[in-house]
Motif scaffolding. Structure first.
Motif, PDB file in Angstrom:
ATOM      1  N   UNK A 117      46.868  27.237  35.144  1.00 41.33           N
ATOM      2  CA  UNK A 117      45.697  27.204  35.886  1.00 41.33           C
ATOM      3  C   UNK A 117      45.711  27.330  37.441  1.00 41.33           C
ATOM      4  N   UNK A 118      44.618  27.890  37.763  1.00 46.63           N
ATOM      5  CA  UNK A 118      44.704  27.887  39.434  1.00 46.63           C
ATOM      6  C   UNK A 118      43.495  27.275  40.142  1.00 46.63           C
ATOM      7  N   UNK A 119      43.319  26.954  41.185  1.00 43.26           N
ATOM      8  CA  UNK A 119      42.435  26.376  41.747  1.00 43.26           C
ATOM      9  C   UNK A 119      41.301  27.536  42.019  1.00 43.26           C
ATOM     10  N   UNK A 120      40.020  27.262  41.767  1.00 43.95           N
ATOM     11  CA  UNK A 120      38.900  28.326  41.691  1.00 43.95           C
ATOM     12  C   UNK A 120      38.820  28.716  43.130  1.00 43.95           C
ATOM     13  N   UNK A 121      38.508  30.328  43.002  1.00 44.97           N
ATOM     14  CA  UNK A 121      38.077  30.968  44.466  1.00 44.97           C
ATOM     15  C   UNK A 121      36.714  30.666  44.515  1.00 44.97           C
ATOM     16  N   UNK A 122      36.206  31.444  45.684  1.00 42.91           N
ATOM     17  CA  UNK A 122      34.830  31.142  46.175  1.00 42.91           C
ATOM     18  C   UNK A 122      33.657  31.815  45.189  1.00 42.91           C
ATOM     19  N   UNK A 123      34.258  32.810  44.575  1.00 36.05           N
ATOM     20  CA  UNK A 123      33.125  33.282  43.757  1.00 36.05           C
ATOM     21  C   UNK A 123      33.037  32.597  42.575  1.00 36.05           C
ATOM     22  N   UNK A 124      34.172  32.103  41.887  1.00 41.49           N
ATOM     23  CA  UNK A 124      34.282  31.301  40.801  1.00 41.49           C
ATOM     24  C   UNK A 124      33.620  29.881  41.001  1.00 41.49           C
ATOM     25  N   UNK A 125      33.874  29.339  42.216  1.00 39.61           N
ATOM     26  CA  UNK A 125      33.205  28.124  42.907  1.00 39.61           C
ATOM     27  C   UNK A 125      31.640  28.261  42.765  1.00 39.61           C
ATOM     28  N   UNK A 126      31.131  29.364  43.249  1.00 37.19           N
ATOM     29  CA  UNK A 126      29.708  29.721  43.272  1.00 37.19           C
ATOM     30  C   UNK A 126      29.139  29.599  42.041  1.00 37.19           C
ATOM     31  N   UNK A 127      29.709  30.210  41.001  1.00 41.11           N
ATOM     32  CA  UNK A 127      29.396  30.423  39.515  1.00 41.11           C
ATOM     33  C   UNK A 127      29.360  29.059  39.035  1.00 41.11           C
ATOM     34  N   UNK A 128      30.539  28.211  39.005  1.00 43.87           N
ATOM     35  CA  UNK A 128      30.522  26.968  38.677  1.00 43.87           C
ATOM     36  C   UNK A 128      29.071  26.151  39.199  1.00 43.87           C
ATOM     37  N   UNK A 129      29.052  26.326  40.441  1.00 44.81           N
ATOM     38  CA  UNK A 129      27.832  25.163  41.013  1.00 44.81           C
ATOM     39  C   UNK A 129      26.688  25.535  40.396  1.00 44.81           C
TER      40      UNK A 129
END
Length: 314
Positions: A117-129
């Motif tokens: 597992x890795x900490x989410x990047x900005x693109x992944x954080x945007x989707x998760x939001x």
């Protein structure tokens, strides 16, 4: 971060702020039995939201956003039967995961099969939001209608929040497709089988064998891969008769790795220069994958609830 328009108000939220609001509702245990979907506009897959509650401290809750129907099918079938298929832990399934600790702190992780597992990047954080905001809305509604996630169950469909246009969401049923059939194939080299059949058969020798993920071990790469260990121990001496480690090859995947495990056991027996009278395992999956080898060699294969050699290990 993303901007959301609610009526005439523009509200800015981070993953952590939404996670804190979700946590403050105190509905994790109520939500745990259910799965529901969120399908943001522009995504290929729906994301299936599910809760893992009551794990070891300091983790309070894990909020999983499972990626696509295949992942959901595998998740549900593995929860019903821990030996189904090839997944042994949600950590191996493709998904985003919000982990909330007991002190209220939280982190968002990205999981991909075969990788740590890795900490989410900005693109992944945007989707998760986007997903988490809709999930929060579902939780607010569940407060007064705890059957909401089952709204479309009579239609063989899962409850979903679907973005039909930019920032416009609606409730929809997502028809549940039948899962594809699960297949496994284990094959051995004729040369290796012949070499093993010519080895001495030690009828009284028993080995306890296991194969699985080593959660705290990883490869040294830019994105570390998970490490799996094949181990067989002589329970009389405590000595390791077989120790072999492997990581998933991107092309072969988890399925290919598991199908290669019996082949590696065969090679390790050849290396040792003898065939034991019995192999004991505590895993129904390991037992199932090794059965084809029993058709070629005379050892006994047995399944046990626990093995002393691996007691206390996951």
């Amino acid at each position: 971060m993303l901007w959301y328009n609610v009526g005439h108000m523009s509200i800015k939220h981070t993953v952590e702020e939404i996670g804190a609001r979700m946590d403050a509702l105190g509905l994790w245990k109520l939500l745990e039995p259910y799965n529901f979907a969120v399908k943001p506009r522009g995504t290929v897959f729906p994301y299936f939201c599910t809760v893992l509650w009551g794990e070891r401290k300091p983790v309070k809750v894990r909020f999983l956003m499972l990626e696509g129907w295949q992942t959901l099918h595998d998740y549900v079938r593995t929860r019903i039967d821990r030996n189904f298929g090839f997944y042994s832990s949600p950590i191996e399934m493709p998904h985003l995961e919000l982990v909330i600790l007991e002190d209220g702190s939280m982190k968002l992780f990205r999981h991909d099969t075969g990788y740590m597992p890795c900490e989410a990047n900005e693109v992944q954080r945007s989707l998760a939001t986007r997903i988490l905001w809709e999930a929060y809305g579902v939780m607010l509604r569940v407060e007064s209608d705890n059957r909401l996630p089952m709204k479309f169950s009579d239609e063989k469909a899962i409850f979903a929040r679907v973005e039909t246009a930019a920032e416009k969401w609606e409730d929809r049923p997502l028809e549940i497709p039948d899962p594809p059939p699960h297949t496994e194939k284990v094959s051995f080299s004729k040369v290796d089988i012949k070499a093993a059949q010519d080895l001495p058969f030690v009828k009284d020798e028993v080995l306890e064998l296991d194969f699985g993920l080593l959660p705290s071990v990883m490869t040294k790469e830019a994105r570390p891969r998970c490490v799996y260990e094949l181990k067989a121990i002589d329970p009389n001496t405590g000595e390791a008769a077989i120790t072999s480690r492997v990581s998933i090859h991107p092309e072969a995947g988890l399925k290919g790795m598991w199908e290669s495990m019996p082949v590696q056991v065969l090679k390790e027996l050849i290396r040792r220069g003898k065939v034991p009278g019995e192999l004991k395992t505590r895993s129904g999956r390991v037992f199932r994958m090794l059965r084809p080898l029993c058709m070629e060699l005379p050892f006994k294969l047995s399944l046990h609830d626990k093995l002393e050699s691996f007691e206390g290990k996951v």
